[in-house]
Design a protein around this motif. Sequence first.
Motif, PDB file in Angstrom:
ATOM      1  N   TRP A  53     -12.582 -13.175  73.256  1.00 28.61           N
ATOM      2  CA  TRP A  53     -11.609 -13.348  72.179  1.00 28.61           C
ATOM      3  C   TRP A  53     -12.008 -12.552  70.938  1.00 28.61           C
ATOM      4  O   TRP A  53     -11.150 -12.135  70.159  1.00 28.61           O
ATOM      5  CB  TRP A  53     -11.431 -14.816  71.823  1.00 28.61           C
ATOM      6  CG  TRP A  53     -12.670 -15.463  71.246  1.00 28.61           C
ATOM      7  CD1 TRP A  53     -13.676 -16.070  71.932  1.00 28.61           C
ATOM      8  CD2 TRP A  53     -13.012 -15.540  69.863  1.00 28.61           C
ATOM      9  NE1 TRP A  53     -14.627 -16.519  71.064  1.00 28.61           N
ATOM     10  CE2 TRP A  53     -14.247 -16.222  69.775  1.00 28.61           C
ATOM     11  CE3 TRP A  53     -12.401 -15.120  68.690  1.00 28.61           C
ATOM     12  CZ2 TRP A  53     -14.880 -16.473  68.566  1.00 28.61           C
ATOM     13  CZ3 TRP A  53     -13.033 -15.382  67.485  1.00 28.61           C
ATOM     14  CH2 TRP A  53     -14.249 -16.050  67.438  1.00 28.61           C
ATOM     15  N   ARG A  54     -13.311 -12.303  70.768  1.00 29.87           N
ATOM     16  CA  ARG A  54     -13.748 -11.551  69.575  1.00 29.87           C
ATOM     17  C   ARG A  54     -13.244 -10.120  69.601  1.00 29.87           C
ATOM     18  O   ARG A  54     -12.942  -9.543  68.557  1.00 29.87           O
ATOM     19  CB  ARG A  54     -15.270 -11.592  69.466  1.00 29.87           C
ATOM     20  CG  ARG A  54     -15.756 -12.933  68.974  1.00 29.87           C
ATOM     21  CD  ARG A  54     -17.275 -12.970  68.921  1.00 29.87           C
ATOM     22  NE  ARG A  54     -17.687 -14.150  69.658  1.00 29.87           N
ATOM     23  CZ  ARG A  54     -18.404 -14.145  70.758  1.00 29.87           C
ATOM     24  NH1 ARG A  54     -18.875 -13.047  71.244  1.00 29.87           N
ATOM     25  NH2 ARG A  54     -18.692 -15.267  71.353  1.00 29.87           N
ATOM     26  N   LEU A  55     -13.162  -9.509  70.777  1.00 33.44           N
ATOM     27  CA  LEU A  55     -12.631  -8.160  70.895  1.00 33.44           C
ATOM     28  C   LEU A  55     -11.185  -8.118  70.426  1.00 33.44           C
ATOM     29  O   LEU A  55     -10.805  -7.253  69.630  1.00 33.44           O
ATOM     30  CB  LEU A  55     -12.723  -7.675  72.344  1.00 33.44           C
ATOM     31  CG  LEU A  55     -11.975  -6.363  72.620  1.00 33.44           C
ATOM     32  CD1 LEU A  55     -12.765  -5.189  72.077  1.00 33.44           C
ATOM     33  CD2 LEU A  55     -11.697  -6.216  74.087  1.00 33.44           C
ATOM     34  N   TRP A  56     -10.372  -9.057  70.875  1.00 33.43           N
ATOM     35  CA  TRP A  56      -8.951  -9.048  70.532  1.00 33.43           C
ATOM     36  C   TRP A  56      -8.733  -9.378  69.056  1.00 33.43           C
ATOM     37  O   TRP A  56      -7.830  -8.815  68.422  1.00 33.43           O
ATOM     38  CB  TRP A  56      -8.183  -9.995  71.443  1.00 33.43           C
ATOM     39  CG  TRP A  56      -8.283  -9.535  72.865  1.00 33.43           C
ATOM     40  CD1 TRP A  56      -8.979 -10.115  73.877  1.00 33.43           C
ATOM     41  CD2 TRP A  56      -7.721  -8.341  73.414  1.00 33.43           C
ATOM     42  NE1 TRP A  56      -8.868  -9.369  75.023  1.00 33.43           N
ATOM     43  CE2 TRP A  56      -8.101  -8.272  74.767  1.00 33.43           C
ATOM     44  CE3 TRP A  56      -6.933  -7.318  72.888  1.00 33.43           C
ATOM     45  CZ2 TRP A  56      -7.697  -7.233  75.590  1.00 33.43           C
ATOM     46  CZ3 TRP A  56      -6.545  -6.283  73.717  1.00 33.43           C
ATOM     47  CH2 TRP A  56      -6.926  -6.251  75.058  1.00 33.43           C
ATOM     48  N   MET A  57      -9.558 -10.247  68.502  1.00 35.61           N
ATOM     49  CA  MET A  57      -9.443 -10.537  67.067  1.00 35.61           C
ATOM     50  C   MET A  57      -9.846  -9.313  66.246  1.00 35.61           C
ATOM     51  O   MET A  57      -9.230  -9.019  65.211  1.00 35.61           O
ATOM     52  CB  MET A  57     -10.301 -11.739  66.684  1.00 35.61           C
ATOM     53  CG  MET A  57      -9.773 -13.054  67.200  1.00 35.61           C
ATOM     54  SD  MET A  57      -8.112 -13.421  66.638  1.00 35.61           S
ATOM     55  CE  MET A  57      -8.403 -13.628  64.902  1.00 35.61           C
ATOM     56  N   SER A  58     -10.852  -8.579  66.683  1.00 40.26           N
ATOM     57  CA  SER A  58     -11.263  -7.364  65.979  1.00 40.26           C
ATOM     58  C   SER A  58     -10.166  -6.311  66.034  1.00 40.26           C
ATOM     59  O   SER A  58      -9.856  -5.673  65.011  1.00 40.26           O
ATOM     60  CB  SER A  58     -12.546  -6.798  66.584  1.00 40.26           C
ATOM     61  OG  SER A  58     -13.589  -7.723  66.484  1.00 40.26           O
ATOM     62  N   LEU A  59      -9.568  -6.114  67.199  1.00 36.56           N
ATOM     63  CA  LEU A  59      -8.498  -5.129  67.324  1.00 36.56           C
ATOM     64  C   LEU A  59      -7.279  -5.526  66.492  1.00 36.56           C
ATOM     65  O   LEU A  59      -6.645  -4.666  65.863  1.00 36.56           O
ATOM     66  CB  LEU A  59      -8.112  -4.952  68.794  1.00 36.56           C
ATOM     67  CG  LEU A  59      -9.156  -4.275  69.674  1.00 36.56           C
ATOM     68  CD1 LEU A  59      -8.688  -4.227  71.115  1.00 36.56           C
ATOM     69  CD2 LEU A  59      -9.462  -2.880  69.163  1.00 36.56           C
ATOM     70  N   ALA A  60      -6.942  -6.808  66.466  1.00 31.52           N
ATOM     71  CA  ALA A  60      -5.815  -7.265  65.653  1.00 31.52           C
ATOM     72  C   ALA A  60      -6.098  -7.067  64.167  1.00 31.52           C
ATOM     73  O   ALA A  60      -5.213  -6.661  63.406  1.00 31.52           O
ATOM     74  CB  ALA A  60      -5.515  -8.740  65.947  1.00 31.52           C
ATOM     75  N   THR A  61      -7.331  -7.315  63.747  1.00 34.06           N
ATOM     76  CA  THR A  61      -7.696  -7.120  62.351  1.00 34.06           C
ATOM     77  C   THR A  61      -7.623  -5.643  61.971  1.00 34.06           C
ATOM     78  O   THR A  61      -7.131  -5.296  60.890  1.00 34.06           O
ATOM     79  CB  THR A  61      -9.115  -7.663  62.096  1.00 34.06           C
ATOM     80  OG1 THR A  61      -9.154  -9.040  62.489  1.00 34.06           O
ATOM     81  CG2 THR A  61      -9.499  -7.543  60.646  1.00 34.06           C
ATOM     82  N   ILE A  62      -8.082  -4.773  62.848  1.00 30.91           N
ATOM     83  CA  ILE A  62      -8.022  -3.329  62.582  1.00 30.91           C
ATOM     84  C   ILE A  62      -6.567  -2.866  62.509  1.00 30.91           C
ATOM     85  O   ILE A  62      -6.195  -2.093  61.622  1.00 30.91           O
ATOM     86  CB  ILE A  62      -8.814  -2.555  63.650  1.00 30.91           C
ATOM     87  CG1 ILE A  62     -10.310  -2.832  63.486  1.00 30.91           C
ATOM     88  CG2 ILE A  62      -8.529  -1.064  63.585  1.00 30.91           C
ATOM     89  CD1 ILE A  62     -11.159  -2.319  64.623  1.00 30.91           C
ATOM     90  N   ALA A  63      -5.723  -3.341  63.421  1.00 30.73           N
ATOM     91  CA  ALA A  63      -4.305  -2.962  63.402  1.00 30.73           C
ATOM     92  C   ALA A  63      -3.631  -3.447  62.122  1.00 30.73           C
ATOM     93  O   ALA A  63      -2.826  -2.718  61.514  1.00 30.73           O
ATOM     94  CB  ALA A  63      -3.594  -3.524  64.630  1.00 30.73           C
ATOM     95  N   LEU A  64      -3.958  -4.656  61.695  1.00 26.84           N
ATOM     96  CA  LEU A  64      -3.397  -5.184  60.451  1.00 26.84           C
ATOM     97  C   LEU A  64      -3.857  -4.353  59.252  1.00 26.84           C
ATOM     98  O   LEU A  64      -3.068  -4.048  58.352  1.00 26.84           O
ATOM     99  CB  LEU A  64      -3.807  -6.646  60.277  1.00 26.84           C
ATOM    100  CG  LEU A  64      -3.235  -7.370  59.076  1.00 26.84           C
ATOM    101  CD1 LEU A  64      -1.729  -7.502  59.220  1.00 26.84           C
ATOM    102  CD2 LEU A  64      -3.864  -8.736  58.948  1.00 26.84           C
ATOM    103  N   PHE A  65      -5.112  -3.954  59.232  1.00 29.43           N
ATOM    104  CA  PHE A  65      -5.631  -3.127  58.147  1.00 29.43           C
ATOM    105  C   PHE A  65      -4.920  -1.781  58.101  1.00 29.43           C
ATOM    106  O   PHE A  65      -4.527  -1.302  57.038  1.00 29.43           O
ATOM    107  CB  PHE A  65      -7.136  -2.922  58.299  1.00 29.43           C
ATOM    108  CG  PHE A  65      -7.700  -1.939  57.317  1.00 29.43           C
ATOM    109  CD1 PHE A  65      -7.929  -2.315  56.003  1.00 29.43           C
ATOM    110  CD2 PHE A  65      -7.981  -0.650  57.697  1.00 29.43           C
ATOM    111  CE1 PHE A  65      -8.436  -1.413  55.090  1.00 29.43           C
ATOM    112  CE2 PHE A  65      -8.491   0.268  56.797  1.00 29.43           C
ATOM    113  CZ  PHE A  65      -8.714  -0.114  55.484  1.00 29.43           C
ATOM    114  N   VAL A  66      -4.741  -1.147  59.258  1.00 28.09           N
ATOM    115  CA  VAL A  66      -4.081   0.164  59.305  1.00 28.09           C
ATOM    116  C   VAL A  66      -2.634   0.044  58.845  1.00 28.09           C
ATOM    117  O   VAL A  66      -2.143   0.889  58.078  1.00 28.09           O
ATOM    118  CB  VAL A  66      -4.182   0.770  60.726  1.00 28.09           C
ATOM    119  CG1 VAL A  66      -3.282   1.977  60.887  1.00 28.09           C
ATOM    120  CG2 VAL A  66      -5.625   1.122  61.033  1.00 28.09           C
ATOM    121  N   ALA A  67      -1.930  -0.998  59.277  1.00 25.11           N
ATOM    122  CA  ALA A  67      -0.541  -1.191  58.854  1.00 25.11           C
ATOM    123  C   ALA A  67      -0.463  -1.421  57.343  1.00 25.11           C
ATOM    124  O   ALA A  67       0.398  -0.835  56.667  1.00 25.11           O
ATOM    125  CB  ALA A  67       0.069  -2.369  59.609  1.00 25.11           C
ATOM    126  N   ALA A  68      -1.348  -2.234  56.792  1.00 23.75           N
ATOM    127  CA  ALA A  68      -1.350  -2.477  55.352  1.00 23.75           C
ATOM    128  C   ALA A  68      -1.695  -1.208  54.590  1.00 23.75           C
ATOM    129  O   ALA A  68      -1.120  -0.927  53.526  1.00 23.75           O
ATOM    130  CB  ALA A  68      -2.335  -3.598  55.013  1.00 23.75           C
TER     131      ALA A  68
END
Length: 97
Positions: free
Chosen positions: A57-72
């Motif tokens: 689950w840590r991998l998917w949370m990291s990828l979601a956080t990175i995607a959110l950062f890039v979108a912001a």
Amino acid sequence: MSVDVPPPAGERPPTVVVGAVPEPGGDVLVRRERRRNGLPAPVDRTVPLPRRVLGDWRLWMSLATIALFVAAFQVNWLLFVPEHATAGEPSRGSAPP
């Protein structure tokens, strides 16, 4: 008032060893005690590494956080960085001549 009498020397109750590393699919009580005490679960080496990594689950949370950062970052870039007009091309905000 009750008095705890120890069992006879030959009949000791089984104890759960919390520090012992159980084998995968081993004793449920040992795994539960390790989890309760914050100790890491043993790694099942029979599962291939890519499947273990993709199931974490840590991998998917990291990828979601990175995607959110890039979108912001992109939204902020579009909002706060003005477009610059080049020679021969009017900017979007200027009135036509």
